[in-house]
Design a protein around this motif. Structure first.
Motif, mmCIF file in Angstrom:
data_model
loop_
_atom_site.group_PDB
_atom_site.id
_atom_site.type_symbol
_atom_site.label_atom_id
_atom_site.label_comp_id
_atom_site.label_asym_id
_atom_site.label_seq_id
_atom_site.Cartn_x
_atom_site.Cartn_y
_atom_site.Cartn_z
ATOM 1 N N GLN A 1 0.838 -1.189 0.000
ATOM 2 C CA GLN A 1 0.000 0.000 0.000
ATOM 3 C C GLN A 1 0.878 1.246 0.000
ATOM 4 O O GLN A 1 2.095 1.170 0.160
ATOM 5 C CB GLN A 1 -0.934 0.009 1.211
ATOM 6 C CG GLN A 1 -1.983 -1.087 1.182
ATOM 7 C CD GLN A 1 -2.994 -0.927 2.289
ATOM 8 O OE1 GLN A 1 -3.280 0.182 2.754
ATOM 9 N NE2 GLN A 1 -3.565 -2.042 2.731
ATOM 10 N N ARG A 2 0.250 2.366 -0.176
ATOM 11 C CA ARG A 2 0.989 3.625 -0.231
ATOM 12 C C ARG A 2 1.279 4.158 1.151
ATOM 13 O O ARG A 2 0.624 3.805 2.140
ATOM 14 C CB ARG A 2 0.165 4.660 -0.979
ATOM 15 C CG ARG A 2 -0.229 4.247 -2.341
ATOM 16 C CD ARG A 2 -1.016 5.332 -3.003
ATOM 17 N NE ARG A 2 -1.574 4.883 -4.260
ATOM 18 C CZ ARG A 2 -2.138 5.672 -5.143
ATOM 19 N NH1 ARG A 2 -2.239 6.972 -4.881
ATOM 20 N NH2 ARG A 2 -2.617 5.203 -6.255
ATOM 21 N N LEU A 3 2.252 5.023 1.192
ATOM 22 C CA LEU A 3 2.535 5.756 2.409
ATOM 23 C C LEU A 3 1.345 6.665 2.722
ATOM 24 O O LEU A 3 0.836 7.351 1.835
ATOM 25 C CB LEU A 3 3.792 6.576 2.190
ATOM 26 C CG LEU A 3 4.473 7.214 3.398
ATOM 27 C CD1 LEU A 3 4.948 6.172 4.382
ATOM 28 C CD2 LEU A 3 5.641 8.084 2.934
ATOM 29 N N GLN A 4 0.899 6.643 3.963
ATOM 30 C CA GLN A 4 -0.253 7.460 4.331
ATOM 31 C C GLN A 4 -0.080 8.002 5.734
ATOM 32 O O GLN A 4 0.603 7.427 6.579
ATOM 33 C CB GLN A 4 -1.543 6.628 4.246
ATOM 34 C CG GLN A 4 -1.540 5.400 5.139
ATOM 35 C CD GLN A 4 -2.757 4.523 4.905
ATOM 36 O OE1 GLN A 4 -3.864 4.869 5.300
ATOM 37 N NE2 GLN A 4 -2.556 3.389 4.265
ATOM 38 N N ASP B 1 -7.032 10.867 -7.099
ATOM 39 C CA ASP B 1 -5.914 9.960 -6.833
ATOM 40 C C ASP B 1 -4.624 10.570 -7.349
ATOM 41 O O ASP B 1 -4.619 11.610 -8.017
ATOM 42 C CB ASP B 1 -6.153 8.616 -7.525
ATOM 43 C CG ASP B 1 -5.431 7.473 -6.838
ATOM 44 O OD1 ASP B 1 -5.682 6.313 -7.200
ATOM 45 O OD2 ASP B 1 -4.599 7.740 -5.947
ATOM 46 N N ILE B 2 -3.525 9.918 -7.015
ATOM 47 C CA ILE B 2 -2.197 10.268 -7.527
ATOM 48 C C ILE B 2 -1.661 9.056 -8.278
ATOM 49 O O ILE B 2 -1.652 7.941 -7.737
ATOM 50 C CB ILE B 2 -1.228 10.640 -6.396
ATOM 51 C CG1 ILE B 2 -1.778 11.797 -5.582
ATOM 52 C CG2 ILE B 2 0.140 11.020 -6.962
ATOM 53 C CD1 ILE B 2 -0.919 12.142 -4.395
ATOM 54 N N PHE C 1 0.423 10.432 -1.039
ATOM 55 C CA PHE C 1 1.499 9.833 -1.820
ATOM 56 C C PHE C 1 0.976 8.928 -2.928
ATOM 57 O O PHE C 1 -0.066 8.269 -2.793
ATOM 58 C CB PHE C 1 2.417 9.018 -0.906
ATOM 59 C CG PHE C 1 3.329 9.876 -0.077
ATOM 60 C CD1 PHE C 1 2.875 10.457 1.091
ATOM 61 C CD2 PHE C 1 4.631 10.104 -0.479
ATOM 62 C CE1 PHE C 1 3.708 11.268 1.863
ATOM 63 C CE2 PHE C 1 5.475 10.912 0.280
ATOM 64 C CZ PHE C 1 5.012 11.485 1.445
ATOM 65 N N GLY C 2 1.744 8.905 -4.007
ATOM 66 C CA GLY C 2 1.494 7.962 -5.081
ATOM 67 C C GLY C 2 2.106 6.612 -4.753
ATOM 68 O O GLY C 2 2.756 6.449 -3.710
ATOM 69 N N PRO C 3 1.950 5.634 -5.644
ATOM 70 C CA PRO C 3 2.437 4.277 -5.380
ATOM 71 C C PRO C 3 3.948 4.123 -5.534
ATOM 72 O O PRO C 3 4.502 3.123 -5.089
ATOM 73 C CB PRO C 3 1.700 3.422 -6.409
ATOM 74 C CG PRO C 3 1.427 4.364 -7.527
ATOM 75 C CD PRO C 3 1.178 5.699 -6.901
#
Lengths: 111, 114
Positions: A42-45, B3-4, B105-107
């Motif tokens: 998953q992405r940084l959040q 989204d990014i 942040f994006g992936p």
């Protein structure tokens, strides 16, 4: 110089045990501090920020200006808490919105 | 859906090639950022932008360049890739307001230069 230090690269605990992820910062002014989390694939959040003073997913963090620390705590770890945790500092009160990150701590919660 | 997006997600390329890492966001955010992260290391800000035609270098010196011709698009370019550029590159965006605004942040793009 502005700096964020996370002394532990890996923290392994058993499910139900208390968790404390350490974060120390170096900043001469009044900092804004955050914890970001990245779960597997998953992405940084953003997890939480100190000015919110709230509990997210059972995690809390208190800013201690005397010890220049912002440790992340949870009384009872869950397996789904396993993730990479980054402490971050907005070193100019958010004026430029730039963040300084620590190296991160991988939390592994064993069943 | 807001989204990014980052493309490509993975790139393996030879030394000397020119590459562009794409980042687009549909969040409606003015501010955008590029971070570089080596394995086991912290994220370092290498570029940021406050809006169209605004770009600034970050805290970590980088040989890459960026442009911001459209609000939603913030590509990063390496004119001549080298093995030292091997890293993960993360794009982020944030709103504009009083105080700190959360960065989304994006992936990420994982770049390997052989």
């Amino acid at each position: 110089a502005q700096r964020v230090t996370q002394p532990e690269k890996l923290l392994s605990v058993f499910k139900g045990a208390p968790v404390e992820l350490k974060c120390n910062y170096s900043y001469s002014g009044s900092p804004e501090l955050f914890w970001y989390v990245q779960y597997s694939r998953q992405r940084l959040q953003l997890l939480l920020r100190h000015i919110s003073r709230e509990s997210i997913k059972g995690f809390t963090a208190d800013l201690n200006k005397g010890e220049t620390s912002f440790h992340l705590k949870k009384p009872f770890a869950q397996e789904e808490d396993s993730a990479m945790y980054y402490c971050a500092l907005a070193g100019d009160g958010g004026a430029t919105n730039k963040l300084i990150f620590g190296t991160g701590t991988l939390l592994a919660v064993q069943p | 859906e807001a989204d990014i997006y980052q493309t490509p997600r993975y790139l393996v390329i030879g030394t000397g090639k020119k590459i562009t890492l794409e980042c687009s966001q549909t969040m409606g955010h003015d501010k955008m950022y590029w971070y570089q992260q080596d394995p086991g290391m912290e994220l370092h800000l290498i570029h940021y932008s406050y809006g169209v035609n605004s770009t600034e270098k970050g805290d970590l010196s980088s040989e890459s360049t960026v442009s911001r011709i459209r609000t939603e698009h913030f590509p990063l370019t390496l004119e001549s890739a080298r093995p030292s550029h091997t890293s993960q590159y993360l794009c982020a965006s944030s709103d504009t307001g009083i105080g700190y605004n959360e960065q989304f942040f994006g992936p990420g793009t994982r770049l390997t230069v052989l």
